[in-house]
Write a protein that holds these residues in place. Structure first.
Motif, PDB file in Angstrom:
ATOM      1  N   GLY A 145       0.823  -1.144  -0.049  1.00 34.85           N
ATOM      2  CA  GLY A 145       0.051   0.192   0.050  1.00 34.85           C
ATOM      3  C   GLY A 145       0.939   1.401   0.179  1.00 34.85           C
ATOM      4  O   GLY A 145       2.039   1.302   0.499  1.00 34.85           O
ATOM      5  N   TYR A 146       0.261   2.280  -0.391  1.00 37.16           N
ATOM      6  CA  TYR A 146       1.173   3.543  -0.727  1.00 37.16           C
ATOM      7  C   TYR A 146       0.568   4.820   0.187  1.00 37.16           C
ATOM      8  O   TYR A 146      -0.864   4.769   0.344  1.00 37.16           O
ATOM      9  CB  TYR A 146       1.299   3.911  -2.042  1.00 37.16           C
ATOM     10  N   ASN A 147       1.220   5.655   0.590  1.00 34.34           N
ATOM     11  CA  ASN A 147       0.531   6.703   1.364  1.00 34.34           C
ATOM     12  C   ASN A 147      -0.137   6.613   2.327  1.00 34.34           C
ATOM     13  O   ASN A 147      -1.452   6.717   2.477  1.00 34.34           O
ATOM     14  CB  ASN A 147       0.004   7.822   0.433  1.00 34.34           C
ATOM     15  N   PHE A 148       0.581   5.651   3.554  1.00 30.59           N
ATOM     16  CA  PHE A 148      -0.409   5.183   4.567  1.00 30.59           C
ATOM     17  C   PHE A 148      -0.462   6.238   5.702  1.00 30.59           C
ATOM     18  O   PHE A 148       0.310   6.898   5.919  1.00 30.59           O
ATOM     19  CB  PHE A 148       0.078   4.098   5.012  1.00 30.59           C
ATOM     20  N   ILE A 199       2.364   8.745   9.553  1.00 26.21           N
ATOM     21  CA  ILE A 199       2.389   8.591   7.939  1.00 26.21           C
ATOM     22  C   ILE A 199       3.590   7.999   7.411  1.00 26.21           C
ATOM     23  O   ILE A 199       4.776   8.087   7.635  1.00 26.21           O
ATOM     24  CB  ILE A 199       2.597  10.166   7.471  1.00 26.21           C
ATOM     25  N   ALA A 200       3.336   7.161   6.471  1.00 28.55           N
ATOM     26  CA  ALA A 200       4.285   6.219   5.974  1.00 28.55           C
ATOM     27  C   ALA A 200       4.083   6.155   4.378  1.00 28.55           C
ATOM     28  O   ALA A 200       3.100   6.123   3.963  1.00 28.55           O
ATOM     29  CB  ALA A 200       4.254   4.804   6.277  1.00 28.55           C
ATOM     30  N   SER A 241       4.984  -3.889   7.707  1.00 30.30           N
ATOM     31  CA  SER A 241       6.358  -3.455   7.686  1.00 30.30           C
ATOM     32  C   SER A 241       5.907  -1.800   6.959  1.00 30.30           C
ATOM     33  O   SER A 241       5.473  -1.734   6.027  1.00 30.30           O
ATOM     34  CB  SER A 241       7.173  -3.927   6.757  1.00 30.30           C
ATOM     35  N   LEU A 242       6.265  -0.792   7.950  1.00 30.34           N
ATOM     36  CA  LEU A 242       6.152   0.606   7.589  1.00 30.34           C
ATOM     37  C   LEU A 242       7.495   1.053   6.821  1.00 30.34           C
ATOM     38  O   LEU A 242       8.375   0.798   7.669  1.00 30.34           O
ATOM     39  CB  LEU A 242       5.645   1.188   8.755  1.00 30.34           C
ATOM     40  N   LYS A 243       7.542   1.772   5.944  1.00 33.44           N
ATOM     41  CA  LYS A 243       8.589   2.105   5.211  1.00 33.44           C
ATOM     42  C   LYS A 243       8.748   3.500   5.046  1.00 33.44           C
ATOM     43  O   LYS A 243       7.320   4.193   4.508  1.00 33.44           O
ATOM     44  CB  LYS A 243       8.935   1.387   3.888  1.00 33.44           C
ATOM     45  N   ASP A 244       9.803   4.349   5.404  1.00 36.53           N
ATOM     46  CA  ASP A 244       9.914   5.810   5.247  1.00 36.53           C
ATOM     47  C   ASP A 244       8.728   6.480   6.122  1.00 36.53           C
ATOM     48  O   ASP A 244       7.973   7.152   5.306  1.00 36.53           O
ATOM     49  CB  ASP A 244       9.907   6.061   4.060  1.00 36.53           C
ATOM     50  N   GLN A 295      12.394   2.466   8.661  1.00 37.10           N
ATOM     51  CA  GLN A 295      11.166   0.943   8.554  1.00 37.10           C
ATOM     52  C   GLN A 295      10.798   0.583   9.945  1.00 37.10           C
ATOM     53  O   GLN A 295      11.822   0.678  10.754  1.00 37.10           O
ATOM     54  CB  GLN A 295      11.932  -0.288   7.964  1.00 37.10           C
ATOM     55  N   LYS A 296       9.777   0.070  10.146  1.00 41.14           N
ATOM     56  CA  LYS A 296       9.251  -0.391  11.409  1.00 41.14           C
ATOM     57  C   LYS A 296       8.433  -1.647  11.289  1.00 41.14           C
ATOM     58  O   LYS A 296       7.295  -1.456  10.251  1.00 41.14           O
ATOM     59  CB  LYS A 296       8.504   0.967  12.066  1.00 41.14           C
ATOM     60  N   ASP A 297       8.412  -2.730  11.915  1.00 41.62           N
ATOM     61  CA  ASP A 297       7.523  -3.460  11.879  1.00 41.62           C
ATOM     62  C   ASP A 297       6.490  -3.695  12.978  1.00 41.62           C
ATOM     63  O   ASP A 297       6.725  -3.329  14.040  1.00 41.62           O
ATOM     64  CB  ASP A 297       8.188  -4.978  11.744  1.00 41.62           C
ATOM     65  N   THR A 298       5.060  -3.721  12.797  1.00 44.30           N
ATOM     66  CA  THR A 298       4.149  -3.686  13.767  1.00 44.30           C
ATOM     67  C   THR A 298       3.017  -4.445  13.287  1.00 44.30           C
ATOM     68  O   THR A 298       2.889  -5.090  12.588  1.00 44.30           O
ATOM     69  CB  THR A 298       3.660  -2.024  13.681  1.00 44.30           C
ATOM     70  N   VAL A 299       2.156  -4.709  14.423  1.00 43.79           N
ATOM     71  CA  VAL A 299       0.934  -5.430  14.589  1.00 43.79           C
ATOM     72  C   VAL A 299      -0.271  -4.614  14.272  1.00 43.79           C
ATOM     73  O   VAL A 299      -0.316  -3.693  15.382  1.00 43.79           O
ATOM     74  CB  VAL A 299       0.999  -6.478  15.421  1.00 43.79           C
ATOM     75  N   LEU A 300      -1.017  -4.564  13.203  1.00 42.10           N
ATOM     76  CA  LEU A 300      -2.274  -3.774  13.179  1.00 42.10           C
ATOM     77  C   LEU A 300      -3.415  -4.690  13.206  1.00 42.10           C
ATOM     78  O   LEU A 300      -3.364  -5.798  12.568  1.00 42.10           O
ATOM     79  CB  LEU A 300      -2.105  -2.759  12.098  1.00 42.10           C
ATOM     80  N   ASP A 301      -4.518  -4.417  13.704  1.00 42.67           N
ATOM     81  CA  ASP A 301      -5.911  -5.002  13.719  1.00 42.67           C
ATOM     82  C   ASP A 301      -6.694  -4.811  12.107  1.00 42.67           C
ATOM     83  O   ASP A 301      -7.669  -4.324  12.085  1.00 42.67           O
ATOM     84  CB  ASP A 301      -6.677  -4.780  14.842  1.00 42.67           C
ATOM     85  N   MET A 302      -5.813  -5.215  11.238  1.00 42.36           N
ATOM     86  CA  MET A 302      -6.461  -5.080   9.682  1.00 42.36           C
ATOM     87  C   MET A 302      -5.444  -6.346   9.014  1.00 42.36           C
ATOM     88  O   MET A 302      -4.472  -6.624   9.354  1.00 42.36           O
ATOM     89  CB  MET A 302      -6.303  -3.915   9.116  1.00 42.36           C
ATOM     90  N   HIS A 303      -6.182  -6.706   7.818  1.00 41.11           N
ATOM     91  CA  HIS A 303      -5.683  -7.759   6.985  1.00 41.11           C
ATOM     92  C   HIS A 303      -5.794  -7.349   5.589  1.00 41.11           C
ATOM     93  O   HIS A 303      -6.751  -6.613   5.370  1.00 41.11           O
ATOM     94  CB  HIS A 303      -6.432  -9.309   7.233  1.00 41.11           C
ATOM     95  N   PRO A 304      -4.900  -8.090   4.580  1.00 44.54           N
ATOM     96  CA  PRO A 304      -5.121  -7.605   3.298  1.00 44.54           C
ATOM     97  C   PRO A 304      -6.537  -7.874   2.809  1.00 44.54           C
ATOM     98  O   PRO A 304      -6.920  -7.095   1.906  1.00 44.54           O
ATOM     99  CB  PRO A 304      -4.228  -8.873   2.695  1.00 44.54           C
TER     100      PRO A 304
END
Length: 367
Positions: free
Chosen positions: A179-182, A197-198, A211-214, A233-242
């Motif tokens: 995904g872009y512009n999160f 903002i990522a 994984s959040l980038k920039d 970069q940052k790895d995180t757990v979010l309550d959402m799925h693809p």
């Protein structure tokens, strides 16, 4: 059981029920063969290009294709079956002796009601239990072989993942889970307390993490603001799925009733704009089988009178009325989703309109 059957059903009842169900099953078989032949000719190139196995084509794609379209066309098939054999009976002067032998028209309707009840029971079971399962087989096959018409890239995704957290993506590609512009915002009531903002966000299906980038984060503590800028970069757990970002037009038709109820609770928070579609699909499964009664009543009423030209005229009128029913049934979804009508009201519109028409025709039918 056989004694009870013969006690309560007279010879004429058994004759009409046999004609009704026999014509219905025969007509359904014809429609099934025609539908499959046309679909094979249309999809053959796709099957060959994707190297789909014959087993998957038969037991996944057509195991879903045939029940779905037969169920969708069952009102038309039922209507044509009733009109065809009833008009033939009227043309051969078989109905007049029945009504002349002290049998009321309501008594004449009894075997039709029994037959339509059997069709209603089968249709109800199919709509509530069978069709969602077979639709899942078909949709999974189409997704795996790139046969869906939907654009897989979703743009402008807004979603609420809990009572305090809102997310946004400018676009999302499910094929790469990228995904872009999160943007993720967390609120305390109406007060913003964190905004992330990522430039990119990607799902790791092995670790089940994002994984959040920039990315950059702004923390708000009352009148003070704290910034964490330009992090790599940052790895995180979010309550959402693809799957939360993938909304195909027919995805709800492949959900069981329990899954629909779960999605109603989830979408109330995440995507309330889809609630009407889910509610309509849920109510539609219970209301759609009622067409067996409505169209049977209309079919008997317009075809029980002997007319010049034999079965041609009532059959032509019946086809026009049935297509009008199917069109109105399709528009009911538009009335609900786009027109602002309550789904429960919209789903009843075809049966109410044609039920009133059937009652009027019943009053005009020969007695």
């Amino acid at each position: 059981m056989k004694a009870i059957f013969h006690r309560y059903l007279k010879i004429i009842d058994r004759f009409i029920i046999g004609k009704y169900l026999g014509t219905f099953i025969f007509t359904m078989g014809i429609f099934m063969v025609i539908s499959v032949v046309f679909d094979v000719s249309e999809k053959l190139d796709n099957f060959l290009n994707k190297h789909a196995s014959l087993h998957d084509i038969i037991f996944r794609y057509y195991a879903g294709f045939i029940p779905f379209y037969l169920n969708m066309l069952s009102p038309l098939i039922n209507f044509l079956a009733v009109i065809f054999f009833t008009a033939k009976m009227a043309n051969q002067t078989e109905i007049v002796p029945i009504l002349s032998g002290r049998a009321s028209f309501n008594r004449f309707l009894r075997p039709y009601i029994i037959s339509s009840t059997l069709i209603f029971i089968v249709s109800f079971f199919a709509n509530v239990y069978l069709i969602p399962y077979t639709n899942r087989l078909k949709i999974d096959f189409e997704n795996a072989n790139g046969m869906m018409d939907n654009d897989p890239t979703k743009s402008e995704v807004h979603m609420q993942i809990d009572k305090h957290t809102f997310v946004y993506l400018s676009n999302y590609d499910p094929t790469t889970h990228l995904g872009y512009n999160f943007i993720m915002e967390k609120f305390n009531g109406d007060t913003l307390r964190e905004k992330l903002i990522a430039n990119q966000i990607q799902y790791d299906s092995v670790k089940n993490i994002w994984s959040l980038k920039d990315y950059s984060v702004k923390y708000v503590r009352g009148m003070k603001e704290q910034f964490l800028k330009n992090q790599p970069q940052k790895d995180t757990v979010l309550d959402m799925h693809p799957s939360d970002f993938i909304v195909y037009d027919n995805v709800y038709t492949a959900m069981s009733l329990s899954d629909l109820n779960k999605n109603i609770d989830k979408e109330k928070l995440r995507r309330p704009e889809y609630l009407k579609s889910i509610y309509f699909e849920k109510f539609h499964r219970f209301v759609y089988p009622l067409s067996a009664y409505v169209l049977t009543l209309i079919g008997v009423s317009i075809s029980s009178r002997k007319v010049r030209g034999g079965v041609g005229l009532p059959l032509g009128i019946g086809i026009l009325l049935c297509f009008a029913y199917i069109i109105l049934e399709r528009f009911a979804l538009v009335f609900s989703v786009k027109g602002g009508m309550t789904p429960l009201v919209a789903v009843f519109i075809p049966n109410i309109v044609f039920g009133i028409l059937g009652y009027y025709l019943l009053l005009k039918a020969p007695k």
